[in-house]
Design a protein around this motif. Structure first.
Motif, PDB file in Angstrom:
ATOM      1  N   ASP A  65      -1.669  -1.167   4.728  1.00  0.00           N
ATOM      2  CA  ASP A  65      -2.592  -0.475   5.559  1.00  0.00           C
ATOM      3  C   ASP A  65      -1.797  -0.130   7.041  1.00  0.00           C
ATOM      4  OD1 ASP A  65      -4.307  -0.159   3.541  1.00  0.00           O
ATOM      5  OD2 ASP A  65      -5.851  -1.682   4.564  1.00  0.00           O
ATOM      6  N   ASP A  66      -1.165  -0.936   7.474  1.00  0.00           N
ATOM      7  CA  ASP A  66      -0.361  -0.880   8.394  1.00  0.00           C
ATOM      8  C   ASP A  66       0.592   0.208   8.554  1.00  0.00           C
ATOM      9  OD1 ASP A  66       0.243  -1.439  11.516  1.00  0.00           O
ATOM     10  OD2 ASP A  66       2.098  -2.009  10.501  1.00  0.00           O
ATOM     11  N   VAL A  67       1.360   0.320   7.669  1.00  0.00           N
ATOM     12  CA  VAL A  67       2.249   1.197   7.264  1.00  0.00           C
ATOM     13  C   VAL A  67       1.594   2.753   7.052  1.00  0.00           C
ATOM     14  CG1 VAL A  67       4.251   2.352   5.696  1.00  0.00           C
ATOM     15  CG2 VAL A  67       4.103  -0.263   6.345  1.00  0.00           C
ATOM     16  N   GLN A  74       3.947  10.945   7.759  1.00  0.00           N
ATOM     17  CA  GLN A  74       5.424  11.297   7.845  1.00  0.00           C
ATOM     18  C   GLN A  74       6.212  10.884   6.506  1.00  0.00           C
ATOM     19  OE1 GLN A  74       7.142  12.762  10.474  1.00  0.00           O
ATOM     20  NE2 GLN A  74       8.778  12.768   8.806  1.00  0.00           N
ATOM     21  N   LEU A  75       5.678   9.862   6.006  1.00  0.00           N
ATOM     22  CA  LEU A  75       6.206   9.295   4.663  1.00  0.00           C
ATOM     23  C   LEU A  75       5.988  10.586   3.651  1.00  0.00           C
ATOM     24  CD1 LEU A  75       5.561   5.528   4.881  1.00  0.00           C
ATOM     25  CD2 LEU A  75       7.682   6.429   4.548  1.00  0.00           C
ATOM     26  N   ARG A  76       5.016  11.202   3.692  1.00  0.00           N
ATOM     27  CA  ARG A  76       4.315  11.709   2.699  1.00  0.00           C
ATOM     28  C   ARG A  76       5.331  13.210   2.732  1.00  0.00           C
ATOM     29  NH1 ARG A  76      -0.013   8.848   2.762  1.00  0.00           N
ATOM     30  NH2 ARG A  76      -0.962   9.937   4.666  1.00  0.00           N
ATOM     31  N   ALA A  77       5.730  13.525   4.051  1.00  0.00           N
ATOM     32  CA  ALA A  77       6.416  14.847   4.511  1.00  0.00           C
ATOM     33  C   ALA A  77       8.068  14.318   4.005  1.00  0.00           C
ATOM     34  CB  ALA A  77       6.282  14.936   6.070  1.00  0.00           C
ATOM     35  N   ASP A  78       8.368  13.181   4.135  1.00  0.00           N
ATOM     36  CA  ASP A  78       9.881  12.769   3.880  1.00  0.00           C
ATOM     37  C   ASP A  78       9.774  12.926   2.474  1.00  0.00           C
ATOM     38  OD1 ASP A  78      10.176  12.377   6.601  1.00  0.00           O
ATOM     39  OD2 ASP A  78      10.145  10.236   6.401  1.00  0.00           O
TER      40      ASP A  78
END
Length: 237
Positions: A65-67, A74-78
């Motif tokens: 959950d912290d990540v 941003q991870l989903r965009a990456d």
């Protein structure tokens, strides 16, 4: 396991990613590379086992959950940037068009389900002429919560005003979602999950591939008698 009258079903919902087109390992690699942008190295096998969830569910499931709070968007965009160059490598599984055409001829309304980006779904459908075969399809625009939440299946039914559906999918998340709506479901093994896992999640039967499902349709709830419909669902004169 509950028994059903095959005549009660009017809609067939097919998951797209990993069921009709061979994308799961491409997704896993793209997620691996997205996490690596942030110096987070997750085992690819672990990422693979989360494929089938939407990205909103996947990040906290594999990284916590912290990540998700710090980096989720941003991870989903990456991931989207990493996945884009892989699109050209993706292919449909053998006999997908024949399978979908046969299901249509048997009298089912056909809906193709994905919570993927609209441009990705359009690309997949173009690989097997899905827009000619299906009455409707879903994308990320149709759902707020992704699998294993049942929103995607509900949206698929609402697209065609369906009353009672049968699902075909490839991941345990498909069958958890189906179970929440009381939708009977069949699995293909292309998602990389074991037979036992798929059955435990709710799959009535597991097939090696779409081609094997096509051969054995008469043994499933998709066995309604063939109608006079042509290969794209049009009535033959």
């Amino acid at each position: 396991m509950a028994e059903y009258d095959t005549a009660m079903f009017d809609t067939a919902i097919f998951d797209i990613d990993g069921t009709l087109v061979d994308t799961n390992y491409h997704h896993a690699l793209a997620w691996f590379r997205a996490f690596r942008r942030h110096d987070l190295t997750l085992p690819v096998w672990r990422l693979h086992r989360a494929i089938g969830m939407g990205g909103d569910q996947l990040v906290p499931a594999v990284a916590g959950d912290d990540v998700e709070r710090r980096l989720g968007e941003q991870l989903r965009a990456d991931w989207a940037e990493e996945f884009e160059p892989l699109l050209g490598e993706i292919q449909p599984f053998a006999c997908v068009r024949e399978l979908l055409g046969d299901v249509r001829r048997r009298g089912f309304t056909l809906v193709l389900a994905s919570s993927g980006k609209a441009e990705h779904v359009d690309h997949y459908l173009g690989l097997f002429d899905g827009t000619e075969l299906a009455e409707a399809w879903t994308t990320s625009a149709d759902v707020e919560r992704t699998k294993p939440e049942p929103d995607l299946l509900q949206a698929a039914l609402e697209k065609v005003a369906g009353c009672s559906a049968v699902l075909v999918g490839d991941s345990v998340w498909d069958f958890e979602a189906a179970a929440r709506l009381g939708v009977p479901a069949y699995a293909v093994r292309s998602g990389g999950f074991s037979d036992d896992e798929l059955r435990a999640a709710g799959a009535r039967e597991v097939f090696e591939s779409p081609a094997q499902l096509l051969e054995r349709l008469d043994q499933t709830l998709l066995a309604k008698g063939a109608s006079t419909l042509g290969p794209a669902g049009r009535t033959d004169a």
